[in-house]
Design a protein around this motif. Structure first.
Motif, mmCIF file in Angstrom:
data_model
loop_
_atom_site.group_PDB
_atom_site.id
_atom_site.type_symbol
_atom_site.label_atom_id
_atom_site.label_comp_id
_atom_site.label_asym_id
_atom_site.label_seq_id
_atom_site.Cartn_x
_atom_site.Cartn_y
_atom_site.Cartn_z
ATOM 1 N N GLY A 51 0.854 -1.058 -0.027
ATOM 2 C CA GLY A 51 -0.087 0.094 0.124
ATOM 3 C C GLY A 51 0.987 1.110 -0.201
ATOM 4 N N LEU A 52 1.895 1.281 0.831
ATOM 5 C CA LEU A 52 2.831 2.610 0.961
ATOM 6 C C LEU A 52 3.496 2.507 -0.149
ATOM 7 C CD1 LEU A 52 3.820 4.728 2.725
ATOM 8 C CD2 LEU A 52 5.644 3.140 3.634
ATOM 9 N N THR A 86 -12.553 -8.736 4.844
ATOM 10 C CA THR A 86 -11.756 -10.112 4.719
ATOM 11 C C THR A 86 -10.706 -10.005 5.944
ATOM 12 O OG1 THR A 86 -12.263 -10.093 2.287
ATOM 13 C CG2 THR A 86 -10.363 -11.413 3.315
ATOM 14 N N ARG A 87 -10.154 -9.018 6.196
ATOM 15 C CA ARG A 87 -9.020 -8.950 7.120
ATOM 16 C C ARG A 87 -9.694 -8.823 8.565
ATOM 17 N NH1 ARG A 87 -4.507 -10.905 5.581
ATOM 18 N NH2 ARG A 87 -3.739 -10.414 7.543
ATOM 19 N N ALA A 88 -10.872 -8.166 8.805
ATOM 20 C CA ALA A 88 -11.442 -8.076 10.122
ATOM 21 C C ALA A 88 -12.100 -9.226 10.357
ATOM 22 C CB ALA A 88 -12.377 -6.977 10.035
ATOM 23 N N TYR A 89 -12.691 -9.960 9.341
ATOM 24 C CA TYR A 89 -13.713 -10.991 9.961
ATOM 25 C C TYR A 89 -13.400 -12.559 9.401
ATOM 26 C CZ TYR A 89 -16.622 -6.876 11.290
ATOM 27 O OH TYR A 89 -17.000 -5.825 11.611
ATOM 28 N N ILE A 90 -13.037 -12.508 7.993
ATOM 29 C CA ILE A 90 -12.743 -13.786 7.477
ATOM 30 C C ILE A 90 -11.610 -14.632 7.750
ATOM 31 C CG2 ILE A 90 -12.672 -15.263 5.147
ATOM 32 C CD1 ILE A 90 -14.531 -13.131 3.881
ATOM 33 N N VAL A 91 -10.400 -13.796 7.703
ATOM 34 C CA VAL A 91 -9.035 -14.363 7.949
ATOM 35 C C VAL A 91 -9.244 -14.724 9.631
ATOM 36 C CG1 VAL A 91 -6.762 -13.783 8.145
ATOM 37 C CG2 VAL A 91 -7.931 -13.022 6.254
ATOM 38 N N PRO A 92 -9.460 -13.980 10.641
ATOM 39 C CA PRO A 92 -9.482 -14.418 11.997
ATOM 40 C C PRO A 92 -10.375 -15.735 12.118
ATOM 41 C CG PRO A 92 -9.683 -11.970 11.726
ATOM 42 C CD PRO A 92 -9.900 -12.649 10.565
ATOM 43 N N ALA A 93 -11.452 -15.614 11.260
ATOM 44 C CA ALA A 93 -12.355 -17.019 11.585
ATOM 45 C C ALA A 93 -11.824 -18.212 11.165
ATOM 46 C CB ALA A 93 -13.863 -16.553 10.612
ATOM 47 N N ILE A 94 -10.827 -18.181 10.288
ATOM 48 C CA ILE A 94 -10.112 -19.489 9.464
ATOM 49 C C ILE A 94 -9.511 -20.305 10.940
ATOM 50 C CG2 ILE A 94 -8.545 -20.545 8.374
ATOM 51 C CD1 ILE A 94 -8.689 -17.951 6.577
ATOM 52 N N ILE A 196 -4.717 0.060 -5.505
ATOM 53 C CA ILE A 196 -3.985 -0.881 -4.697
ATOM 54 C C ILE A 196 -3.455 -0.092 -3.391
ATOM 55 C CG2 ILE A 196 -1.716 -2.006 -4.451
ATOM 56 C CD1 ILE A 196 -1.952 -2.467 -7.538
ATOM 57 N N ALA A 197 -3.045 1.250 -3.508
ATOM 58 C CA ALA A 197 -2.889 1.912 -2.184
ATOM 59 C C ALA A 197 -3.725 2.093 -1.275
ATOM 60 C CB ALA A 197 -2.245 3.200 -2.719
ATOM 61 N N ALA A 198 -5.123 2.385 -1.736
ATOM 62 C CA ALA A 198 -5.964 2.533 -0.780
ATOM 63 C C ALA A 198 -6.456 1.562 -0.243
ATOM 64 C CB ALA A 198 -7.253 3.462 -1.529
ATOM 65 N N LYS A 199 -7.110 0.281 -0.963
ATOM 66 C CA LYS A 199 -7.517 -0.716 -0.448
ATOM 67 C C LYS A 199 -6.476 -1.595 0.641
ATOM 68 C CE LYS A 199 -6.973 -3.739 -4.395
ATOM 69 N NZ LYS A 199 -6.054 -4.885 -3.894
ATOM 70 N N SER A 200 -5.039 -1.494 0.144
ATOM 71 C CA SER A 200 -4.138 -2.367 0.939
ATOM 72 C C SER A 200 -3.891 -1.561 2.246
ATOM 73 C CB SER A 200 -2.879 -2.240 0.310
ATOM 74 O OG SER A 200 -2.810 -2.874 -1.061
ATOM 75 N N ILE A 202 -6.027 0.569 3.765
ATOM 76 C CA ILE A 202 -7.256 0.429 4.433
ATOM 77 C C ILE A 202 -7.436 -1.078 5.089
ATOM 78 C CG2 ILE A 202 -9.806 0.558 4.496
ATOM 79 C CD1 ILE A 202 -9.410 3.026 2.504
ATOM 80 N N GLY A 203 -7.156 -2.244 4.268
ATOM 81 C CA GLY A 203 -7.305 -3.190 5.030
ATOM 82 C C GLY A 203 -6.161 -3.623 6.084
ATOM 83 N N PHE A 204 -5.030 -2.909 5.794
ATOM 84 C CA PHE A 204 -4.139 -3.330 6.802
ATOM 85 C C PHE A 204 -4.511 -2.571 8.379
ATOM 86 C CE2 PHE A 204 -0.725 -1.355 9.361
ATOM 87 C CZ PHE A 204 0.327 -2.465 9.664
#
Length: 265
Positions: A51-52, A86-94, A196-200, A202-204
């Motif tokens: 992102g950066l 996905t980062r907030a809910y899906i990945v931690p739920a795996i 890519i910068a924005a979504k990466s 914000i996802g982080f």
């Protein structure tokens, strides 16, 4: 191995600056195999680094009016929402252990690396195959027309993939912008870097607080990747990125196959 990891980090930026994508596909393997980071936090680190680096790389495109803000918003909103969720809910739920078949145990870390390998192989194909665009696809002439349903779907899919494996997805975004939004290639590259910068990033920042952060490592890799994108952007004025794209694609294909073999054997 650490020095090789930092040197390889430069290639992340060089690729982004030279061919507009592909660099993020190297970030997780560099972090995992050369710098010894566990795959789960590595996907988070990758979001920040990519992102950066993309944000800084997009500055040149902004200066030359090669960023289409309207397209970035239309494509970016569903993508950003998807990567954040996905980062907030899906990945931690795996679960830590996903599947067990006899002696073969698929853990969360192995699953993420296998998903990443599949993404690498898909990315390599898009780089290796010869482009055969229709004349109207790259002209950018006339009134820009959006295929809204497909743009929203593509943005969501790219966001989910980005959230899962920490790759920016430039190899998916650029063709979508060219075909669905009728952007000229250079404008598609600049717009892609902004998305890519924005979504990466914000996802982080939507990452679970339980994920350990090695800010020293993240900072060094980010700095090396930024040096790389500055080099790549400079080289792009002298070297045709389209000629390097297939060679880089074969390299990514070999890396993807290597990851599959390493994780399963």
């Amino acid at each position: 191995m650490e020095i090789f990891g930092y040197l390889a980090s430069v290639l992340i930026g060089v690729s982004l600056g030279l061919i507009g994508g592909g660099g993020s596909i190297l970030t997780v393997p560099v972090l995992v195999y050369l710098l010894g980071v566990d795959p789960v936090p590595a996907t988070a680190y990758s979001l920040f680094i990519v992102g950066l680096t993309s944000a800084i790389g997009s500055y040149t495109y902004f200066k030359t009016n090669l960023v289409n803000i309207r397209t970035a918003i239309v494509f970016g909103i569903p993508s950003i929402a998807a990567v954040f969720a996905t980062r907030a809910y899906i990945v931690p739920a795996i679960p830590d252990q996903v599947l067990s078949l006899g002696n073969l145990v698929i853990t969360k870390s192995i699953l993420l690396m296998l998903l990443f390998a599949v993404l690498m192989i898909a990315a390599s194909w898009s780089m290796i195959k010869k482009d055969s665009p229709k004349p109207g696809d790259l002209s950018g002439a006339g009134v820009q027309k959006f295929n809204y349903p497909l743009i929203l779907l593509e943005g969501t899919v790219v966001g989910i993939l980005t959230g899962m494996v920490g790759a920016g997805g430039g190899f998916l975004i650029i063709p979508a912008l060219v075909v669905l939004s009728k952007l000229p290639m250079k404008e598609a590259v600049g717009t892609s870097l902004v998305i890519i910068a924005a979504k990466s990033l914000i996802g982080f920042f939507g990452e679970s607080s339980d994920t350990p952060m090695d800010w020293k490592l993240i900072g060094i890799v980010s700095a090396m990747a930024i040096i790389g994108i500055l080099i790549g952007s400079s080289l792009s004025k002298k070297i045709d990125g389209k000629k390097l794209k297939p060679a880089f694609g074969w390299f990514v294909l070999v890396m993807g196959i290597y990851i599959v073999i390493k994780e399963l054997i």
